[in-house]
Design a protein around this motif. Structure first.
Motif, PDB file in Angstrom:
ATOM      1  N   ARG A 568      13.451   2.399   2.905  1.00  0.00           N
ATOM      2  CA  ARG A 568      13.189   1.417   3.961  1.00  0.00           C
ATOM      3  C   ARG A 568      11.897   0.651   3.723  1.00  0.00           C
ATOM      4  NH1 ARG A 568      11.639   3.456   8.422  1.00  0.00           N
ATOM      5  NH2 ARG A 568      12.515   1.940   9.863  1.00  0.00           N
ATOM      6  N   LEU A 569      11.005   1.196   2.897  1.00  0.00           N
ATOM      7  CA  LEU A 569       9.689   0.597   2.731  1.00  0.00           C
ATOM      8  C   LEU A 569       9.722  -0.678   1.902  1.00  0.00           C
ATOM      9  CD1 LEU A 569       7.348   3.669   2.087  1.00  0.00           C
ATOM     10  CD2 LEU A 569       7.567   2.315   4.172  1.00  0.00           C
ATOM     11  N   THR A 570       8.893  -1.628   2.293  1.00  0.00           N
ATOM     12  CA  THR A 570       8.691  -2.847   1.507  1.00  0.00           C
ATOM     13  C   THR A 570       7.203  -2.982   1.179  1.00  0.00           C
ATOM     14  OG1 THR A 570       8.387  -4.252   3.474  1.00  0.00           O
ATOM     15  CG2 THR A 570      10.637  -3.996   2.633  1.00  0.00           C
ATOM     16  N   ASN A 571       6.904  -3.823   0.177  1.00  0.00           N
ATOM     17  CA  ASN A 571       5.519  -4.065  -0.243  1.00  0.00           C
ATOM     18  C   ASN A 571       4.794  -2.772  -0.587  1.00  0.00           C
ATOM     19  OD1 ASN A 571       5.456  -6.978   0.174  1.00  0.00           O
ATOM     20  ND2 ASN A 571       5.645  -6.455   2.332  1.00  0.00           N
ATOM     21  N   VAL A 572       5.427  -1.944  -1.397  1.00  0.00           N
ATOM     22  CA  VAL A 572       4.875  -0.629  -1.722  1.00  0.00           C
ATOM     23  C   VAL A 572       4.167  -0.672  -3.069  1.00  0.00           C
ATOM     24  CG1 VAL A 572       5.362   1.832  -1.729  1.00  0.00           C
ATOM     25  CG2 VAL A 572       6.986   0.262  -0.668  1.00  0.00           C
ATOM     26  N   TYR A 573       2.927  -0.230  -3.103  1.00  0.00           N
ATOM     27  CA  TYR A 573       2.219  -0.080  -4.371  1.00  0.00           C
ATOM     28  C   TYR A 573       1.059   0.896  -4.193  1.00  0.00           C
ATOM     29  CZ  TYR A 573      -0.865  -3.559  -2.185  1.00  0.00           C
ATOM     30  OH  TYR A 573      -1.678  -4.243  -1.313  1.00  0.00           O
ATOM     31  N   THR A 574       0.762   1.619  -5.253  1.00  0.00           N
ATOM     32  CA  THR A 574      -0.380   2.529  -5.236  1.00  0.00           C
ATOM     33  C   THR A 574      -1.640   1.759  -5.610  1.00  0.00           C
ATOM     34  OG1 THR A 574      -0.077   3.223  -7.537  1.00  0.00           O
ATOM     35  CG2 THR A 574       1.077   4.488  -5.837  1.00  0.00           C
ATOM     36  N   ALA A 575      -2.759   2.180  -5.029  1.00  0.00           N
ATOM     37  CA  ALA A 575      -4.018   1.455  -5.223  1.00  0.00           C
ATOM     38  C   ALA A 575      -5.131   2.424  -5.605  1.00  0.00           C
ATOM     39  CB  ALA A 575      -4.389   0.712  -3.936  1.00  0.00           C
ATOM     40  N   ASP A 576      -5.861   2.084  -6.640  1.00  0.00           N
ATOM     41  CA  ASP A 576      -6.991   2.923  -7.059  1.00  0.00           C
ATOM     42  C   ASP A 576      -8.039   3.035  -5.958  1.00  0.00           C
ATOM     43  OD1 ASP A 576      -5.645   2.997  -9.437  1.00  0.00           O
ATOM     44  OD2 ASP A 576      -7.263   2.173 -10.661  1.00  0.00           O
ATOM     45  N   ALA A 577      -8.182   1.993  -5.152  1.00  0.00           N
ATOM     46  CA  ALA A 577      -9.168   2.014  -4.071  1.00  0.00           C
ATOM     47  C   ALA A 577      -8.869   3.103  -3.058  1.00  0.00           C
ATOM     48  CB  ALA A 577      -9.209   0.658  -3.369  1.00  0.00           C
ATOM     49  N   TRP A 578      -7.618   3.535  -2.993  1.00  0.00           N
ATOM     50  CA  TRP A 578      -7.194   4.541  -2.016  1.00  0.00           C
ATOM     51  C   TRP A 578      -6.756   5.822  -2.712  1.00  0.00           C
ATOM     52  CZ3 TRP A 578      -9.469   2.570   1.779  1.00  0.00           C
ATOM     53  CH2 TRP A 578      -9.447   1.195   2.008  1.00  0.00           C
ATOM     54  N   ASN A 579      -7.401   6.158  -3.834  1.00  0.00           N
ATOM     55  CA  ASN A 579      -7.130   7.408  -4.564  1.00  0.00           C
ATOM     56  C   ASN A 579      -5.658   7.555  -4.940  1.00  0.00           C
ATOM     57  OD1 ASN A 579      -9.519   8.484  -2.372  1.00  0.00           O
ATOM     58  ND2 ASN A 579      -9.847   8.858  -4.552  1.00  0.00           N
ATOM     59  N   GLY A 580      -5.038   6.443  -5.344  1.00  0.00           N
ATOM     60  CA  GLY A 580      -3.651   6.503  -5.779  1.00  0.00           C
ATOM     61  C   GLY A 580      -2.649   6.552  -4.638  1.00  0.00           C
ATOM     62  N   ARG A 581      -3.118   6.455  -3.391  1.00  0.00           N
ATOM     63  CA  ARG A 581      -2.180   6.360  -2.265  1.00  0.00           C
ATOM     64  C   ARG A 581      -1.592   4.955  -2.223  1.00  0.00           C
ATOM     65  NH1 ARG A 581      -6.436   9.239  -0.587  1.00  0.00           N
ATOM     66  NH2 ARG A 581      -6.029  11.310   0.258  1.00  0.00           N
ATOM     67  N   TYR A 582      -0.555   4.811  -1.405  1.00  0.00           N
ATOM     68  CA  TYR A 582      -0.043   3.475  -1.153  1.00  0.00           C
ATOM     69  C   TYR A 582      -1.049   2.714  -0.292  1.00  0.00           C
ATOM     70  CZ  TYR A 582       4.365   5.464  -2.782  1.00  0.00           C
ATOM     71  OH  TYR A 582       5.327   6.076  -3.538  1.00  0.00           O
ATOM     72  N   ASP A 583      -1.074   1.399  -0.430  1.00  0.00           N
ATOM     73  CA  ASP A 583      -1.909   0.546   0.411  1.00  0.00           C
ATOM     74  C   ASP A 583      -1.194   0.432   1.759  1.00  0.00           C
ATOM     75  OD1 ASP A 583      -3.189  -1.493   1.745  1.00  0.00           O
ATOM     76  OD2 ASP A 583      -3.334  -2.805   0.002  1.00  0.00           O
ATOM     77  N   TYR A 584      -1.596   1.269   2.711  1.00  0.00           N
ATOM     78  CA  TYR A 584      -0.882   1.371   3.978  1.00  0.00           C
ATOM     79  C   TYR A 584      -0.843   0.054   4.737  1.00  0.00           C
ATOM     80  CZ  TYR A 584      -1.137   6.450   3.284  1.00  0.00           C
ATOM     81  OH  TYR A 584      -1.017   7.724   2.786  1.00  0.00           O
ATOM     82  N   ALA A 585      -1.924  -0.729   4.661  1.00  0.00           N
ATOM     83  CA  ALA A 585      -2.007  -1.952   5.456  1.00  0.00           C
ATOM     84  C   ALA A 585      -1.053  -3.043   4.985  1.00  0.00           C
ATOM     85  CB  ALA A 585      -3.440  -2.483   5.448  1.00  0.00           C
ATOM     86  N   SER A 586      -0.457  -2.870   3.809  1.00  0.00           N
ATOM     87  CA  SER A 586       0.475  -3.874   3.287  1.00  0.00           C
ATOM     88  C   SER A 586       1.937  -3.508   3.505  1.00  0.00           C
ATOM     89  CB  SER A 586       0.230  -4.076   1.785  1.00  0.00           C
ATOM     90  OG  SER A 586      -1.019  -4.697   1.562  1.00  0.00           O
ATOM     91  N   LEU A 587       2.217  -2.280   3.930  1.00  0.00           N
ATOM     92  CA  LEU A 587       3.600  -1.803   4.013  1.00  0.00           C
ATOM     93  C   LEU A 587       4.413  -2.483   5.118  1.00  0.00           C
ATOM     94  CD1 LEU A 587       3.015   2.056   3.665  1.00  0.00           C
ATOM     95  CD2 LEU A 587       3.938   0.513   1.918  1.00  0.00           C
ATOM     96  N   GLY A 588       5.683  -2.677   4.834  1.00  0.00           N
ATOM     97  CA  GLY A 588       6.653  -3.110   5.832  1.00  0.00           C
ATOM     98  C   GLY A 588       7.859  -2.193   5.765  1.00  0.00           C
ATOM     99  N   VAL A 589       8.824  -2.406   6.650  1.00  0.00           N
ATOM    100  CA  VAL A 589      10.048  -1.600   6.645  1.00  0.00           C
ATOM    101  C   VAL A 589      11.273  -2.498   6.843  1.00  0.00           C
ATOM    102  CG1 VAL A 589       9.051   0.567   7.448  1.00  0.00           C
ATOM    103  CG2 VAL A 589       9.768  -1.121   9.124  1.00  0.00           C
ATOM    104  N   VAL A 590      12.378  -2.044   6.270  1.00  0.00           N
ATOM    105  CA  VAL A 590      13.672  -2.677   6.522  1.00  0.00           C
ATOM    106  C   VAL A 590      14.199  -2.115   7.826  1.00  0.00           C
ATOM    107  CG1 VAL A 590      16.037  -2.940   5.712  1.00  0.00           C
ATOM    108  CG2 VAL A 590      14.145  -2.942   4.069  1.00  0.00           C
ATOM    109  N   LYS A 591      14.499  -2.986   8.763  1.00  0.00           N
ATOM    110  CA  LYS A 591      14.971  -2.510  10.083  1.00  0.00           C
ATOM    111  C   LYS A 591      16.393  -1.969  10.003  1.00  0.00           C
ATOM    112  CE  LYS A 591      13.917  -6.303  12.430  1.00  0.00           C
ATOM    113  NZ  LYS A 591      13.774  -7.171  13.610  1.00  0.00           N
TER     114      LYS A 591
END
Length: 591
Positions: A568-591
């Motif tokens: 369901r997730l959109t705009n998903v990518y891991t970021a070095d700034a967040w210790n390899g987590r996904y960039d939460y503020a960019s995420l979207g979802v398919v309804k």
């Protein structure tokens, strides 16, 4: 600064309960299936979120569903120190500057957020002046002012009430700790910190006693977020922070979960960074990690907020049946062994080198979960995510993965212990991978005559056990197994707290070898004073080389883990700034 990593990475305990009224699998697109996650979207593919954006979309709406087994240490921007809290906090907090919304290493670039640019820096590199963007508002529609930003930052000084968060800004702006915080401030407006000036509501000026090339990185942390004085509830602020971002708190139950909804007073035109795609964001906290993995696989939730990696059973199921829904990022952490010089014979560098050469590096990697779940074999004490990393630097030829028995015995002779010696390995009892690495190291060292017993101590008591140099010496802890990750991707944020002698503390110590080399300390000073990150990175690499040449640490792995993203997730990518987590503020979802 020596206590910061302990605060951020300490293990959280406590009973977490399931948030009531779970949405049915039909409503959230559950039910598993070939694509995994069971959503209406399509699995983007293995590692599709590393180095690029998986399932790009600007479509708004829907509910983004986090699950986790660990609550934040605090949701108060000045108190929170867990990495996932910093990532998540950008939903309801803003800062003058922030990490760039981009995959991988590009995310470590600092870009404007509430400010119009990244600041006007004086010629002597000690004064930073920022102008606020138009349209900045709180969740009640009132404007955010420069004074609110200053007040929020000042809360860091109130360590009697606002404890546990990062103190970088306090140490850089007020190294003598003259200011006592806004709650003890005798000035009329409670804005008495002299190092920050607010000549008007749109201008904020920072005056540093000496240059610091990472100052913008520090301003990008949630600890630099604004707080409005009339909404400040001191110790209780983390229960319902007042929003300056695109979402606001509706409810929060400690160790149960929280719910955010859109902040209708947030102006997209004022925010060049956050996409703010979901209509609602929820977090459910439970206690059982295996149950969490099962719920992710079933499609009940979109991702694990803690992002510490799926457990063994969940990982195997995901890689077998839903490989298109997982990523395997670098976390920015190093897992390692340290050699305290106060514990004989590790006061002799040749004895330290004997351990490094005698260790079986492939076995250590396997103990941590192998190349995917554990990480790449570590070569030095600067990981790939930190500016200054040099992938060709491998002074002990660790990449070959095998122990060098001949070199190890050579070093034993050089340190006057040709037949080996006895020592103790200290390891946290609540970290199974660390215990496994201790056992691996114990076995390989036995082959060269080093008898190492393992002392498993209470991991919740690390600060007073391995963090106490006096206790380390008394317990004969010749080898300490630990892990370390950066607050921000520079040698100051990563290497300095564990290798600068001025950071040694009698409690909460993180410089376990008690390394205090004036030449290394000076390299840190030189690098910190350098504004150009690339030039600073080269100086930090020189410090790293001296640390490795002295054999103060044995790196095990540059940590990686397996993390789940639902279809369901959109705009998903891991970021070095967040210790390899996904960039939460960019995420979207398919309804």
């Amino acid at each position: 600064m020596t206590t910061q990593r302990t605060s951020r990475r300490r293990a959280a305990a406590g009973a977490a309960l399931v948030v009531a009224a779970l949405v049915s699998t039909a409503a959230c697109g559950g039910g598993g299936g070939k694509d995994g996650g069971g959503g209406d979207g399509k699995a983007a593919g293995f590692n599709a979120g590393i180095g690029k954006v998986a399932s790009p979309s600007d479509k708004e709406g829907g509910e983004l569903k986090f699950i986790g087994t660990q609550d934040a240490d605090s949701w108060d921007p000045q108190r929170g120190y867990y990495g996932f809290m910093w990532d998540f906090a950008r939903y309801y907090t803003r800062t003058l500057v922030t990490a760039k919304a981009a995959p991988g290493p590009e995310s470590t670039t600092v870009v404007p957020d509430m400010a119009t640019d990244t600041g006007k820096i004086s010629d002597d590199k000690k004064t930073y002046t920022f102008t606020l963007r138009p349209g900045l508002t709180w969740e009640d529609g009132q404007p955010i002012t420069a004074q609110h930003i200053k007040y929020g930052i000042e809360r860091t000084w109130a360590t009697d009430k606002i404890s546990g968060g990062p103190t970088w800004l306090m140490q850089v702006l007020d190294p003598d700790k003259e200011y006592k915080g806004p709650y003890k401030d005798q000035s009329k407006d409670k804005l008495g910190l002299k190092a920050i000036e607010t000549p008007d509501e749109k201008t904020i000026v920072f005056k540093l006693p000496k240059p610091n090339g990472d100052f913008l990185q520090m301003l990008a942390l949630p600890a630099a977020a604004p707080v409005r004085p009339d909404k400040d509830t001191a110790e209780r602020y983390g229960l319902k922070p007042f929003s300056s971002g695109p979402y606001k708190f509706v409810s929060y139950g400690p160790n149960k979960g929280l719910e955010l909804v859109r902040n209708d007073k947030w102006d997209k035109a004022s925010d060049p960074v956050r996409k703010a795609l979901p209509d609602k964001i929820s977090l459910t906290l439970i206690t059982n990690a295996e149950d969490m993995d099962s719920r992710l696989l079933a499609g009940d939730y979109d991702l694990d907020i803690n992002a510490t990696g799926m457990g063994s059973a969940g990982r195997q199921k995901a890689l077998k049946a839903h490989k298109g829904n997982v990523d395997n990022p670098q976390t920015g952490f190093i897992r390692y062994a340290a050699f305290p010089k106060t514990v004989a014979p590790f006061d002799n560098e040749h004895c330290r080198k004997a351990v490094i050469y005698g260790a079986d590096h492939t076995s250590l990697q396997t103990a941590r979960g192998g190349p995917q779940a554990g990480g790449d074999i570590g070569l030095s004490m600067l990981p790939p995510a930190v500016v200054g990393f040099d992938e060709s630097y491998d002074p002990y030829k660790l990449k070959q993965g095998k122990p060098d028995i001949a070199k190890a015995k050579e070093e034993l002779k050089a340190c006057g212990k040709p037949n080996g010696f006895s020592t103790t390995i200290a390891v946290r009892n609540n970290k199974l991978a660390e215990v496994a690495t201790a056992e691996s190291l114990q076995a390989s060292l036995k082959a060269i005559g080093i008898e190492a017993q393992i002392d498993k101590y209470d991991g919740a008591q690390s600060t007073g056990i391995i963090g106490s140099p006096q206790n380390v010496k008394a317990k004969n802890y010749g080898i300490i197994i630990m892990g370390w990750g950066a607050d921000f991707a520079s040698g100051q944020g990563f290497l300095q707290p564990i290798a600068d002698g001025r950071f040694i503390q009698q409690s909460g110590n993180q410089n376990y070898p008690e390394l205090n080399d004036p030449a290394i300390n000076k390299l840190f000073d030189d690098a910190i004073a350098e504004i150009d990150p690339a030039k600073a990175g080269k100086i930090f690499q020189e410090a790293n080389k001296k640390v490795m040449e002295g054999a103060w640490y044995l790196p095990f792995t540059y940590e990686k883990n397996i993390i789940w993203r639902s279809s369901r997730l959109t705009n998903v990518y891991t970021a070095d700034a967040w210790n390899g987590r996904y960039d939460y503020a960019s995420l979207g979802v398919v309804k």
